[in-house]
Design a protein around this motif. Structure first.
Motif, short mmCIF file in Angstrom:
data_model
loop_
_atom_site.label_atom_id
_atom_site.label_comp_id
_atom_site.label_asym_id
_atom_site.label_seq_id
_atom_site.Cartn_x
_atom_site.Cartn_y
_atom_site.Cartn_z
N HIS A 4 0.85 -1.19 0.00
CA HIS A 4 0.00 0.00 0.00
C HIS A 4 0.88 1.24 0.00
O HIS A 4 2.10 1.16 0.19
N LEU A 5 0.25 2.38 -0.23
CA LEU A 5 0.94 3.66 -0.24
C LEU A 5 0.63 4.42 1.04
O LEU A 5 -0.49 4.36 1.53
N GLU A 6 1.64 5.12 1.55
CA GLU A 6 1.46 6.00 2.70
C GLU A 6 2.05 7.36 2.35
O GLU A 6 2.96 7.46 1.52
N ALA A 7 1.55 8.39 3.01
CA ALA A 7 2.06 9.74 2.79
C ALA A 7 3.57 9.78 3.06
O ALA A 7 4.07 9.13 3.98
N TRP A 8 4.28 10.52 2.23
CA TRP A 8 5.71 10.73 2.42
C TRP A 8 5.92 11.48 3.73
O TRP A 8 5.14 12.39 4.04
N SER A 9 6.94 11.12 4.51
CA SER A 9 7.15 11.76 5.81
C SER A 9 8.62 12.13 6.02
O SER A 9 9.49 11.70 5.26
N GLU A 10 8.87 12.91 7.05
CA GLU A 10 10.24 13.31 7.42
C GLU A 10 11.15 12.09 7.55
O GLU A 10 12.32 12.14 7.20
N GLU A 11 10.62 10.99 8.06
CA GLU A 11 11.41 9.78 8.29
C GLU A 11 11.85 9.08 7.01
O GLU A 11 12.64 8.14 7.05
N ASP A 12 11.36 9.52 5.87
CA ASP A 12 11.66 8.84 4.60
C ASP A 12 12.91 9.33 3.89
O ASP A 12 13.24 8.83 2.82
N LEU A 13 13.64 10.26 4.48
CA LEU A 13 14.88 10.73 3.85
C LEU A 13 15.86 9.57 3.66
O LEU A 13 16.49 9.45 2.60
N GLY A 14 16.00 8.70 4.64
CA GLY A 14 16.89 7.55 4.51
C GLY A 14 16.48 6.63 3.37
O GLY A 14 17.33 6.12 2.63
#
Length: 158
Positions: A4-14
């Motif tokens: 599934h898809l989830e909103a992009w978040s600050e934690e996704d930089l890695g």
């Protein structure tokens, strides 16, 4: 397998740095600088960006999204996706691309969605075919800005 898809978040930089590896960007002109990755991350975080984290069985597995583009004189949505190597070959990209198309459909707007994988990117071209896109042929496509590559133009009417 659940994708599934989830909103992009600050934690996704890695995750974005993982997707910027040479083996992941071979068909996109190679890795971007850390500064460009940070800029991309900020754009993905912007409200209404259309970018999502792809999640496989609860674990981040890639990115997928859509954005507006003018193509051959018409407004369309362009879609793209990227899946980390350990999750490839399992249908994750197909599920993510199909989910992105459904997100585009829900937004309304242009009636066409296009994807432009490099001619030599067999995996992404197969994803387009499996999701139901129609191959319109090879085109010269500017990406990254200032560089041109041979891509397939795949379209899907919503």
């Amino acid at each position: 397998m659940t994708v599934h898809l989830e909103a992009w978040s600050e934690e996704d930089l890695g995750l974005l740095h993982r997707l910027n590896a040479p083996e992941m960007t071979a068909h996109l002109g190679g890795p971007e600088s850390d500064e460009r990755v940070a800029d991309r991350h900020r754009r993905y975080l912007a409200p209404g960006s259309g970018m999502f984290r792809v999640v496989l069985d609860g674990v981040p597995a890639g990115a997928a999204g859509f954005w507006p583009r003018q193509w051959q004189g018409a407004a369309v949505h362009e879609v793209g996706w990227s899946v980390v190597p350990e999750c490839q070959g399992r249908g994750v990209a197909v599920a993510a691309a199909a989910a992105v198309v459904e997100r585009v459909r829900a937004t309304g707007g242009p009636r066409w969605v296009h994807a432009f994988p490099a001619v030599g990117n067999a995996a992404s071209n197969a994803v387009c075919r499996k999701v139901g896109f129609t191959l319109f042929g090879e085109v010269s496509f500017e990406y990254p800005p200032g560089s041109f590559m041979r891509c397939n133009d795949w379209g899907l009417e919503l």
